[in-house]
Scaffold this active site. Structure first.
Site, PDB file in Angstrom:
ATOM      1  N   TYR A 172      35.328 -17.155  39.951  1.00  0.00           N
ATOM      2  CA  TYR A 172      34.504 -17.125  41.171  1.00  0.00           C
ATOM      3  C   TYR A 172      33.946 -15.716  41.411  1.00  0.00           C
ATOM      4  CZ  TYR A 172      33.378 -17.803  46.155  1.00  0.00           C
ATOM      5  OH  TYR A 172      32.742 -17.874  47.368  1.00  0.00           O
ATOM      6  N   LYS A 176      30.033 -14.562  41.466  1.00  0.00           N
ATOM      7  CA  LYS A 176      29.407 -13.970  42.652  1.00  0.00           C
ATOM      8  C   LYS A 176      28.913 -12.544  42.371  1.00  0.00           C
ATOM      9  CE  LYS A 176      29.759 -17.480  45.436  1.00  0.00           C
ATOM     10  NZ  LYS A 176      28.544 -18.145  45.921  1.00  0.00           N
TER      11      LYS A 176
END
Ligand code: NAD
Length: 264
Positions: A172, A176
């Site tokens: 993640y 990002k």
């Protein structure tokens, strides 16, 4: 000048937030959570909003009904942001339905948390596929229309963990961080056509995504928020509308952290 500005529309939201009346806005992952909050805020500012969503017909339908009940204009499009054919169909739909495409908000995202040594290939790939590749595909598809118009604004939802990293979120955080690199690169590429590209990095926001966290983790995260409350979708929407609007017309390639001070 100063007086008339203050006496003018700054407090009505028209100048401060940007006037979105008649603008065509596409928000991905708009059925619930932060995306829903962003879509509702644009609709409240007079925009025609395409609600991109993936799985939950009922949640997306509810968001649409609420916007329409408040006198706003919106339309639903069901599609997967990591499928380039579906993404093209989504931007085509936005332009066919509302005549043009002024704003794209890349909000759709997922988590598949786990410690790196135990993380499966599939969990790593899936998160990159939706969060980063999906963001790229949507920017590329929307960029084609915005270039023809010679105007547009794109806001990509990143995360503070894309800046600082987070144990248990290698996939993640990488996705990002990638969204931030993508934002800055596209800001440079698209600037020649008058298209601005910025990013918002939320901290801890109360949604279904964070609803799965244990009470202990939630409390520990909250204890590190100087403003002493979790973020709400409306907090993120305010930053997105600012970056998409006229007040930010000289801002591109930036990351605006909206986290109650959590990352300080
Ligand atoms: P959420 O899970 O409530 O909503 C995510 C939305 O994305 C859902 O509507 C889901 O259907 C949609 N989606 C997922 N995969 C998709 C796909 N392949 N195609 C199209 N749509 C898809 O999460 P949220 O908390 O509202 O998060 C919204 C965004 O904000 C995400 O990008 C998330 O990473 C980011 N974010 C959230 C937080 C937080 O604390 N909640 C913090 C930082 C960043």
């Amino acid at each position: 000048m100063h007086k008339s500005f203050l006496a003018g529309k700054i407090y009505t939201g028209e100048i401060y937030m940007g006037n979105f009346t008649g603008k065509s806005v596409l928000v991905t992952g708009a059925g619930r959570g932060i995306g829903r909050g962003i879509a509702m805020a644009f609709a409240a500012e007079g925009a025609n909003v395409v609600l991109g969503y993936c799985g939950n017909d009922e949640a997306a339908g509810k968001t649409l009904s609420e916007i329409e009940a408040a006198g706003g204009h919106a339309a639903l499009f069901k599609g997967n942001v990591s499928d380039s054919g579906e993404v093209s169909a989504m931007t085509d739909f936005a332009v066919k339905t509302f005549g043009r495409l002024d704003v794209l908000v890349n909000n759709a995202g997922i988590t598949r948390d786990g410690l790196a040594l135990r993380m499966s290939d599939e969990d790593f790939d899936r998160v990159i596929d939706v969060n980063l590749r999906g963001c790229f595909l949507c920017c590329r598809a929307a960029g084609k229309y915005m270039m023809k118009q010679r105007s547009g604004a794109i806001v990509n939802i990143s995360s503070i963990v894309g800046i600082s990293g987070n144990a248990g979120q290698a996939n993640y955080a990488a996705s990002k961080a990638g969204v931030i690199g993508l934002t800055k690169s596209l800001a440079k590429e698209f600037s020649a056509w008058g298209i601005r590209v910025n990013s918002v990095a939320p901290g801890f926001v109360e949604t279904d995504m964070t609803g799965v966290l244990s009470e202990k983790l939630r409390e520990s995260m909250l204890s590190s928020v100087p403003l002493k409350r979790p973020g709400q979708p409306e907090d993120i929407a305010g930053a997105v509308l600012f970056l998409a609007g006229q007040s930010a017309s000289y801002i591109t390639g930036q990351v605006l952290t909206v986290d109650g001070g959590m990352s300080l």
